[in-house]
Design a protein around this motif. Structure first.
Motif, PDB file in Angstrom:
ATOM      1  N   UNK A  41       0.835  -1.200   0.000  1.00 46.37           N
ATOM      2  CA  UNK A  41       0.000   0.000   0.000  1.00 46.37           C
ATOM      3  C   UNK A  41       0.871   1.252   0.000  1.00 46.37           C
ATOM      4  N   UNK A  42       1.980   1.207   0.748  1.00 45.13           N
ATOM      5  CA  UNK A  42       2.879   2.362   0.764  1.00 45.13           C
ATOM      6  C   UNK A  42       3.487   2.601  -0.619  1.00 45.13           C
ATOM      7  N   UNK A  43       3.771   1.529  -1.353  1.00 47.39           N
ATOM      8  CA  UNK A  43       4.213   1.674  -2.744  1.00 47.39           C
ATOM      9  C   UNK A  43       3.151   2.396  -3.575  1.00 47.39           C
ATOM     10  N   UNK A  44       1.903   1.969  -3.414  1.00 49.88           N
ATOM     11  CA  UNK A  44       0.790   2.588  -4.145  1.00 49.88           C
ATOM     12  C   UNK A  44       0.712   4.080  -3.846  1.00 49.88           C
ATOM     13  N   UNK A  45       0.735   4.420  -2.551  1.00 48.42           N
ATOM     14  CA  UNK A  45       0.595   5.814  -2.125  1.00 48.42           C
ATOM     15  C   UNK A  45       1.793   6.649  -2.561  1.00 48.42           C
ATOM     16  N   UNK A  46       2.995   6.140  -2.295  1.00 44.95           N
ATOM     17  CA  UNK A  46       4.205   6.926  -2.542  1.00 44.95           C
ATOM     18  C   UNK A  46       4.444   7.154  -4.025  1.00 44.95           C
ATOM     19  N   UNK A  47       4.170   6.151  -4.852  1.00 44.67           N
ATOM     20  CA  UNK A  47       4.384   6.313  -6.295  1.00 44.67           C
ATOM     21  C   UNK A  47       3.455   7.389  -6.843  1.00 44.67           C
ATOM     22  N   UNK A  48       2.167   7.337  -6.449  1.00 39.93           N
ATOM     23  CA  UNK A  48       1.234   8.361  -6.934  1.00 39.93           C
ATOM     24  C   UNK A  48       1.592   9.745  -6.393  1.00 39.93           C
ATOM     25  N   UNK A  49       1.910   9.805  -5.092  1.00 44.57           N
ATOM     26  CA  UNK A  49       2.202  11.106  -4.480  1.00 44.57           C
ATOM     27  C   UNK A  49       3.432  11.746  -5.116  1.00 44.57           C
ATOM     28  N   UNK A  50       4.447  10.935  -5.366  1.00 46.51           N
ATOM     29  CA  UNK A  50       5.696  11.474  -5.926  1.00 46.51           C
ATOM     30  C   UNK A  50       5.574  11.774  -7.418  1.00 46.51           C
ATOM     31  N   UNK A  51       4.654  11.114  -8.084  1.00 50.74           N
ATOM     32  CA  UNK A  51       4.494  11.316  -9.533  1.00 50.74           C
ATOM     33  C   UNK A  51       3.542  12.454  -9.866  1.00 50.74           C
ATOM     34  N   UNK A  52       2.761  12.913  -8.876  1.00 48.59           N
ATOM     35  CA  UNK A  52       1.727  13.904  -9.141  1.00 48.59           C
ATOM     36  C   UNK A  52       2.254  15.182  -9.769  1.00 48.59           C
ATOM     37  N   UNK A  53       3.365  15.674  -9.248  1.00 53.61           N
ATOM     38  CA  UNK A  53       3.946  16.910  -9.778  1.00 53.61           C
ATOM     39  C   UNK A  53       4.363  16.730 -11.239  1.00 53.61           C
TER      40      UNK A  53
ATOM     41  N   UNK B 250     -11.330  11.015  -4.989  1.00 57.64           N
ATOM     42  CA  UNK B 250     -11.872   9.697  -4.640  1.00 57.64           C
ATOM     43  C   UNK B 250     -10.772   8.738  -4.188  1.00 57.64           C
ATOM     44  N   UNK B 251      -9.625   8.769  -4.863  1.00 58.39           N
ATOM     45  CA  UNK B 251      -8.505   7.910  -4.457  1.00 58.39           C
ATOM     46  C   UNK B 251      -8.015   8.314  -3.066  1.00 58.39           C
ATOM     47  N   UNK B 252      -7.919   9.630  -2.822  1.00 55.64           N
ATOM     48  CA  UNK B 252      -7.523  10.095  -1.499  1.00 55.64           C
ATOM     49  C   UNK B 252      -8.473   9.598  -0.425  1.00 55.64           C
ATOM     50  N   UNK B 253      -9.772   9.678  -0.696  1.00 54.11           N
ATOM     51  CA  UNK B 253     -10.768   9.205   0.278  1.00 54.11           C
ATOM     52  C   UNK B 253     -10.613   7.713   0.545  1.00 54.11           C
ATOM     53  N   UNK B 254     -10.383   6.940  -0.511  1.00 49.32           N
ATOM     54  CA  UNK B 254     -10.250   5.480  -0.365  1.00 49.32           C
ATOM     55  C   UNK B 254      -8.975   5.082   0.382  1.00 49.32           C
TER      56      UNK B 254
ATOM     57  N   UNK C 143      -0.868  22.338  -9.514  1.00 50.13           N
ATOM     58  CA  UNK C 143      -0.206  21.350  -8.651  1.00 50.13           C
ATOM     59  C   UNK C 143      -0.625  21.522  -7.191  1.00 50.13           C
ATOM     60  N   UNK C 144      -0.593  22.747  -6.705  1.00 49.06           N
ATOM     61  CA  UNK C 144      -0.932  23.003  -5.298  1.00 49.06           C
ATOM     62  C   UNK C 144      -2.370  22.592  -4.992  1.00 49.06           C
ATOM     63  N   UNK C 145      -3.304  22.946  -5.870  1.00 50.69           N
ATOM     64  CA  UNK C 145      -4.716  22.591  -5.665  1.00 50.69           C
ATOM     65  C   UNK C 145      -4.918  21.077  -5.705  1.00 50.69           C
ATOM     66  N   UNK C 146      -4.216  20.435  -6.626  1.00 49.15           N
ATOM     67  CA  UNK C 146      -4.336  18.981  -6.803  1.00 49.15           C
ATOM     68  C   UNK C 146      -3.859  18.251  -5.549  1.00 49.15           C
ATOM     69  N   UNK C 147      -2.722  18.674  -5.013  1.00 50.21           N
ATOM     70  CA  UNK C 147      -2.169  18.026  -3.830  1.00 50.21           C
ATOM     71  C   UNK C 147      -2.987  18.350  -2.574  1.00 50.21           C
ATOM     72  N   UNK C 148      -3.492  19.588  -2.504  1.00 47.09           N
ATOM     73  CA  UNK C 148      -4.325  19.966  -1.361  1.00 47.09           C
ATOM     74  C   UNK C 148      -5.609  19.143  -1.327  1.00 47.09           C
ATOM     75  N   UNK C 149      -6.234  18.980  -2.486  1.00 48.47           N
ATOM     76  CA  UNK C 149      -7.442  18.155  -2.578  1.00 48.47           C
ATOM     77  C   UNK C 149      -7.167  16.745  -2.074  1.00 48.47           C
ATOM     78  N   UNK C 150      -6.030  16.193  -2.463  1.00 47.50           N
ATOM     79  CA  UNK C 150      -5.667  14.839  -2.062  1.00 47.50           C
ATOM     80  C   UNK C 150      -5.523  14.739  -0.537  1.00 47.50           C
TER      81      UNK C 150
END
Length: 237
Positions: A26-38, A113-117, A51-58
């Motif tokens: 799960x940490x792989x799932x979270x970290x890969x998406x979080x680090x790739x978002x930018x 939705x992914x953040x909520x899940x 970028x700021x709005x996208x990460x804040x929403x998450x």
């Protein structure tokens, strides 16, 4: 008892081993998406201003998801809820692969939705670690909570480190050059890191949870037995 006895007990604790693997995945799932978002917003959506709005929403969605955990566990037990949530993450991340860069609002919806899940992940997993500590004590007559949680924290750090390695390997392998127009291969790699690769790990996590054997009914019996043991000790004193 010695630390080696604790380690031996830990390695014989099958529900804990499943959780250790699960937390890492799960940490792989979270970290890969979080680090790739930018990278995703800058080079694929070409909306660096968001970028700021996208990460804040998450982050807000993660918080709401975590706060919703007690409500969600009224409907499903911890094991089933984690399976449902990780399948949902896999489906949403997979869906995002097919969303065009012009559909910015849809990218935000999926991100929320992914953040909520993923929000309930930490409350659920750490609650399940506590259950494996009860199971270990019930089975061995020894309590090793500190070892169980410290080793669990290691799995989180290991997952984060592996995620960084995967991202670095993929970006360098596909010709990523920072602050430049990306090649089609590099851009494709960034899209995969944000969508299909996290979807794959989330699906593996859902399959992994199926091997977690501690049911709510079994835990109720274990905790009742532990309470009875404590009562006997107090009576003996």
């Amino acid at each position: 008892h010695t630390p080696m006895v604790d380690v031996k007990d830990l390695l014989a604790n099958k529900p804990w081993l499943v959780l250790f693997s699960l937390a890492l995945i799960i940490m792989l799932t979270i970290s890969i998406r979080a680090s790739s978002g930018t990278f995703y917003l800058k080079y694929f959506l070409e909306r660096e201003d968001l970028i700021s709005s996208y990460m804040t929403l998450y982050m807000v969605a993660l918080t709401i998801g975590a706060a919703s955990t007690p409500l969600l566990t009224k409907w499903l037990d911890k094991r089933k809820l984690l399976i449902v949530l990780m399948i949902a993450v896999a489906a949403l991340a997979g869906l995002q692969y097919f969303v065009t860069k012009e559909m910015v609002a849809m990218h935000f919806v999926i991100q929320g939705l992914i953040g909520f899940c993923l929000g309930p992940k930490s409350p659920l997993v750490f609650s399940m670690y506590a259950d494996t500590a009860d199971y270990s004590e019930w089975r061995t007559h020894r309590r090793s909570t500190a070892m169980i949680f410290s080793a669990a924290a290691f799995s989180q750090k290991l997952g984060g480190a592996l995620a960084g390695a995967i991202i670095g390997y993929m970006l360098s392998g596909m010709g990523y050059v920072p602050n430049m127009q990306q090649s089609p291969d590099s851009q494709q790699g960034i899209v995969w890191l944000m969508t299909l690769i996290p979807a794959m790990f989330a699906l593996i996590a859902a399959l992994c949870i199926r091997f977690y054997s501690l049911s709510e009914s079994q835990l109720a019996l274990i905790q009742a037995d532990l309470s009875a043991r404590q009562s006997e000790v107090k009576n003996d004193l």
